[in-house]
Design a protein around this motif. Structure first.
Motif, short mmCIF file in Angstrom:
data_model
loop_
_atom_site.label_atom_id
_atom_site.label_comp_id
_atom_site.label_asym_id
_atom_site.label_seq_id
_atom_site.Cartn_x
_atom_site.Cartn_y
_atom_site.Cartn_z
N ALA A 215 0.52 -1.61 -0.30
CA ALA A 215 0.11 -0.38 0.03
C ALA A 215 0.91 1.50 0.18
O ALA A 215 0.67 2.12 -0.98
CB ALA A 215 -0.57 -0.43 1.01
N ALA A 216 2.11 1.02 0.96
CA ALA A 216 2.94 2.36 0.55
C ALA A 216 3.71 2.09 -0.44
O ALA A 216 3.64 3.91 -1.24
CB ALA A 216 3.78 1.74 1.66
N LEU A 217 4.07 1.70 -1.25
CA LEU A 217 4.56 1.56 -2.52
C LEU A 217 3.44 2.37 -3.39
O LEU A 217 3.88 2.73 -4.32
CB LEU A 217 5.09 0.06 -3.26
N VAL A 218 2.07 1.79 -3.35
CA VAL A 218 1.11 2.12 -4.29
C VAL A 218 0.77 3.99 -4.11
O VAL A 218 0.81 4.61 -4.95
CB VAL A 218 -0.16 2.01 -3.72
N ASP A 219 1.38 4.29 -2.35
CA ASP A 219 1.57 5.88 -2.48
C ASP A 219 2.25 6.74 -2.52
O ASP A 219 2.12 7.62 -2.73
CB ASP A 219 0.91 5.86 -0.64
N GLY A 220 3.40 5.89 -3.82
CA GLY A 220 4.21 7.06 -3.86
C GLY A 220 5.23 7.09 -3.11
O GLY A 220 6.45 7.56 -2.93
N ALA A 221 5.38 6.14 -1.81
CA ALA A 221 6.50 6.11 -1.14
C ALA A 221 7.61 5.56 -1.57
O ALA A 221 7.98 4.13 -2.10
CB ALA A 221 5.89 5.36 0.40
N SER A 222 9.05 5.97 -0.90
CA SER A 222 10.18 5.57 -1.39
C SER A 222 10.68 4.76 -1.08
O SER A 222 9.97 3.73 0.35
CB SER A 222 11.51 6.01 -1.43
N ALA A 223 11.82 3.92 -1.11
CA ALA A 223 12.55 2.43 -0.25
C ALA A 223 12.76 2.99 1.02
O ALA A 223 12.25 2.22 1.62
CB ALA A 223 13.38 1.83 -0.86
N TRP A 224 13.67 4.08 1.28
CA TRP A 224 13.34 4.48 2.93
C TRP A 224 12.44 4.80 3.81
O TRP A 224 12.02 4.66 4.54
CB TRP A 224 14.76 5.73 2.53
N GLN A 225 11.16 5.72 2.53
CA GLN A 225 9.69 5.65 3.60
C GLN A 225 8.98 4.17 3.55
O GLN A 225 8.64 4.24 4.80
CB GLN A 225 9.35 6.58 3.05
#
Length: 318
Positions: A215-225
């Motif tokens: 879900a975080a990846l879909v929201d555009g979060a970076s690898a560090w985030q």
């Protein structure tokens, strides 16, 4: 009135109450009773093996035992504890080195172990061989590791200085130096125990759900985030457990220190921790009462560290 009439006028005796019967045990109750019955001998044995040394050491710490444990000794109260706590030449420097060694080694092992666990989280070719190589340091005894690194770090003929000279860097004394001994021993401990932290954290990572990270990846979060705000909070309980286990083990480190630096942790006590100090008091100076007091203080110190780490881990989890 006749005797027959009187007997007929008396009230009838109450019927006897039925005997109380216990309800039959359920399967869970019987299983629980059987479990504790089977475990009782082992628990009693382990408890005796733990309680007896603690009670014996505590009793010895209040005496002036010297030369032989069974020799005549007198109760001196808290004298041994005050002597130990007032020793600014050996006790407090040893306690400081114990903390420096533990904090430095465990911090490096946690950071490197977490990094390696993240790299090994996804399957890749040759992963089985990498895991096999990782556990090799864990299969080697600490004394053998100490001797191995003594040979590698030998100031004259060691391969480490040979590699430094080949790279145009100055030769180092490593374990032969007063200032370099403790950092070098920390690095040896990191070499041995980072694989354990890696395996523990990798086991924790494999149990984490994938949905929050996706879900975080879909929201555009970076690898560090994703690592900082998703993976690390979920890994918190596993990380706290691994940290406590490794910190307690690092506090008790003795084999490598004694195998590399010998009695007293070196000529200037440069690698003497509380464990090495207590060993020297016991077997070199035969001051059993003072050594027992140091061990009691050391045990209280370890318990305090564990409680502090657990409370810290509980706050972070909340």
């Amino acid at each position: 009135m006749s005797r027959t009439d009187v007997s007929e006028a008396r009230p009838a005796a109450p019927a006897p109450r039925p005997a109380r019967t216990r309800p039959p045990r359920t399967f869970e109750q019987a299983n629980r009773r059987l479990k504790w019955t089977m475990l009782a001998p082992a628990l009693l044995f382990v408890g005796a093996m733990i309680i007896f040394p603690l009670v014996f050491t505590l009793n010895l710490s209040f005496t002036d035992a010297f030369g032989a444990v069974n020799a005549g000794k007198q109760n001196v109260g808290l004298s041994n504890f005050t002597d130990a706590l007032g020793d600014t030449r050996r006790f407090w420097p040893a306690a400081r080195r114990t903390m420096i060694f533990t904090i430095g080694a465990v911090t490096l092992e946690t950071v490197l172990g977490l990094a390696l666990a993240m790299l090994m989280r996804k399957a890749f070719r040759g992963m089985r061989w990498v895991r096999t190589v990782l556990i090799i340091p864990l299969l080697t005894t600490p004394v053998a590791i100490g001797i191995l690194w003594l040979l590698i770090l030998d100031p004259t003929n060691g391969i480490a200085n040979h590699l430094l000279s080949s790279a145009g860097l100055p030769r180092q004394e490593f374990l032969g130096s007063v200032s370099q001994s403790l950092p070098t021993l920390m690095l040896i401990d990191v070499w041995q125990w980072t694989p354990m932290m890696t395996l523990l954290l990798l086991a924790g990572l494999t149990t984490l759900p994938q949905e929050p990270e996706e879900a975080a990846l879909v929201d555009g979060a970076s690898a560090w985030q994703r690592f900082r705000h998703v993976i690390l909070p979920m890994l918190g309980p596993t990380l706290a457990t691994a940290l406590v286990l490794r910190a307690v083990d690092a506090l008790k480190t003795f084999d490598i220190l004694y195998a590399t630096k010998g009695a007293g942790g070196g000529s200037d006590f440069e690698a003497e921790t509380l464990n090495v100090y207590a060993y020297g008091l016991t077997f070199d100076y035969q001051e059993y009462g003072l050594a027992a007091a140091v061990l009691v203080l050391f045990t209280l110190f370890i318990i305090g560290v564990v409680v502090l780490l657990r409370r810290r881990a509980g706050k972070d989890a909340a």
